[in-house]
Scaffold this active site. Structure first.
Site, mmCIF file in Angstrom:
data_model
loop_
_atom_site.group_PDB
_atom_site.id
_atom_site.type_symbol
_atom_site.label_atom_id
_atom_site.label_comp_id
_atom_site.label_asym_id
_atom_site.label_seq_id
_atom_site.Cartn_x
_atom_site.Cartn_y
_atom_site.Cartn_z
ATOM 1 N N HIS A 125 0.796 -1.232 0.000
ATOM 2 C CA HIS A 125 0.000 0.000 0.000
ATOM 3 C C HIS A 125 0.834 1.289 0.000
ATOM 4 C CE1 HIS A 125 -3.411 -2.527 0.290
ATOM 5 N NE2 HIS A 125 -3.568 -2.585 1.592
ATOM 6 N N HIS A 199 -9.803 2.026 -0.089
ATOM 7 C CA HIS A 199 -9.725 0.896 0.829
ATOM 8 C C HIS A 199 -10.866 0.915 1.848
ATOM 9 C CE1 HIS A 199 -7.869 -2.375 2.976
ATOM 10 N NE2 HIS A 199 -6.786 -2.344 2.212
ATOM 11 N N TYR A 201 -13.825 -0.288 4.146
ATOM 12 C CA TYR A 201 -14.223 -1.543 4.791
ATOM 13 C C TYR A 201 -15.741 -1.484 4.977
ATOM 14 C CZ TYR A 201 -9.440 -2.740 6.509
ATOM 15 O OH TYR A 201 -8.122 -3.083 6.648
ATOM 16 N N GLU A 335 -11.394 -3.933 -3.425
ATOM 17 C CA GLU A 335 -10.459 -2.906 -3.880
ATOM 18 C C GLU A 335 -10.182 -3.089 -5.371
ATOM 19 O OE1 GLU A 335 -7.045 -3.445 -1.061
ATOM 20 O OE2 GLU A 335 -8.568 -4.632 -0.049
#
Ligand code: BGC
Length: 371
Positions: A125, A199, A201, A335
């Protein structure tokens, strides 16, 4: 006569619908002495998205369930200090290279580059201080009829070991029908590698609810990237006959505990899917998630060739918004991306961006209900 009347009508409806949004911003604390802001876009139905210019992070996404009750479906924190201190990439822009680069090494035109191995033994990342930890310049604008947030960041040549000064623009738009559209653009002054994603969630029953094992998932992919013990792809393999086949909508929990080397004996899903029909880079539906109790549905569309399905395997109960705990597997990430470790894998689509070219990617997270 026809044209002016039509134009006038169009203008009226534009003004009317523009007024149906509310856009606000407020201070969200400081990072290294620099103030950061929190922007909130609320559409006519009352559904909203909040985004901070720290990491371009989506901090909340508040949408109705099947009874019209609003709930926040993304994990996050109440303060920027918590994002700085402990965020496992909640909601952020991930770059310059989202996901992994094996051993933190890659070559472009024969020249080797080294980036941080912040996920031993690999790069993850964007490194130690990736795009998720940058303060982006923010501007509220208007795309068509819809208010938008445009974030820009210029990453200097050599930052985190990546070559080339990279000018990056990410535009978030929140539509009247509860779609969060994310458009990425970047240019470079030297050949470089790039893989940008968001990203977030998700837990469609509401952030802080139990595991996502009862969520159903469908992914439009016949193939995926199996991984080695350090999560680096070993190639491309069919999903048919494996717990990775989500062509038919399937409860996530159904196969996650199966004895399967790729599920790393109980760790779970953390793999890139090779999306179908992506040669033309057109926006297409990549995945659909449904949650039976709330009736919420998440449809992910993207121009990217791949999507990482991560089943929240490493969530270990951090306290998030409103003091709610986020236990193991209580969220999932989808993603959109180019394939992990592409800089080192000749059979994968090239992640190289050269001067004069423009990197673009568009991903839409659309929330709806099944009833
Ligand atoms: C990765 C996971 C990682 C998670 C949080 C995902 O994109 O694939 O391995 O744990 O991000 O960093």
């Amino acid at each position: 006569m026809k044209t002016p009347i039509l134009a006038f009508t169009a203008l009226l409806s534009l003004m009317a619908s523009a007024a149906k949004y509310s856009v606000s911003s407020k201070p969200f604390g400081e990072v290294d002495g620099n103030p950061v802001e929190l922007y909130t876009f609320t559409n006519e139905s009352g559904a909203s998205v909040s985004i901070t210019n720290y990491g371009g992070t989506v901090t909340s996404l508040i949408v109705p369930d099947q009874h019209g009750k609003l709930g926040d479906v993304v994990l996050g924190f109440d303060t920027v200090a918590e994002y700085v201190e402990k965020s496992p990439y909640f909601g952020c822009i991930t770059g310059r290279y989202a996901n992994r680069i094996a051993k933190g090494k890659f070559k472009i035109d024969g020249k080797e580059y080294t980036v941080a191995t912040n996920n031993e033994p690999n790069h993850l990342h964007g490194g130690l201080k990736g795009f998720d930890k940058k303060i982006w310049k923010a501007r509220i604008g208007n795309r068509g009829n819809t208010p938008s947030l445009t974030l820009t960041y210029t990453s200097p040549d050599g930052e985190e070991g990546y070559p080339g000064a990279l000018s990056t623009t990410v535009t978030y738009t929140w539509t009247q029908n509860n779609a969060l559209r994310i458009r990425y653009k970047a240019t470079t002054d030297k050949p470089t590698v790039l893989n940008l994603t968001n990203h977030s969630y998700f837990n469609l029953a509401g952030a802080g609810s139990k595991t996502v094992l009862d969520h159903n998932l469908q992914i439009n992919a016949d193939r995926y990237n199996p991984i080695d013990a350090t999560s680096i792809p070993t190639g491309i393999a069919p999903v048919k006959g494996t717990p990775f086949d989500f062509n038919k909508s399937t409860r996530i929990g159904d196969r996650i505990e199966q004895k399967d080397e790729q599920l790393q004996n109980g760790i779970g899903y953390d793999h890139n899917y090779v999306l179908k029909d992506k040669r033309d880079e057109k926006l297409a539906v990549a995945a659909i998630v449904t949650e039976p109790d709330s009736g919420r549905v998440l449809t992910v569309s993207t121009t990217e060739p791949g999507i990482q399905f991560y089943s929240g395997n490493f969530l270990d109960g951090p306290k998030g918004k409103g003091g709610k705990e986020y236990p193991h597997r209580s969220a999932l990430c989808l993603e959109s991306q180019t394939f992990p470790d592409s800089p080192n894998q000749k059979t994968f689509p090239s992640p190289i961006l050269r001067p004069g070219e423009t990197y673009t990617q568009t991903t839409i997270y659309k929330l709806s209900t099944s009833k």
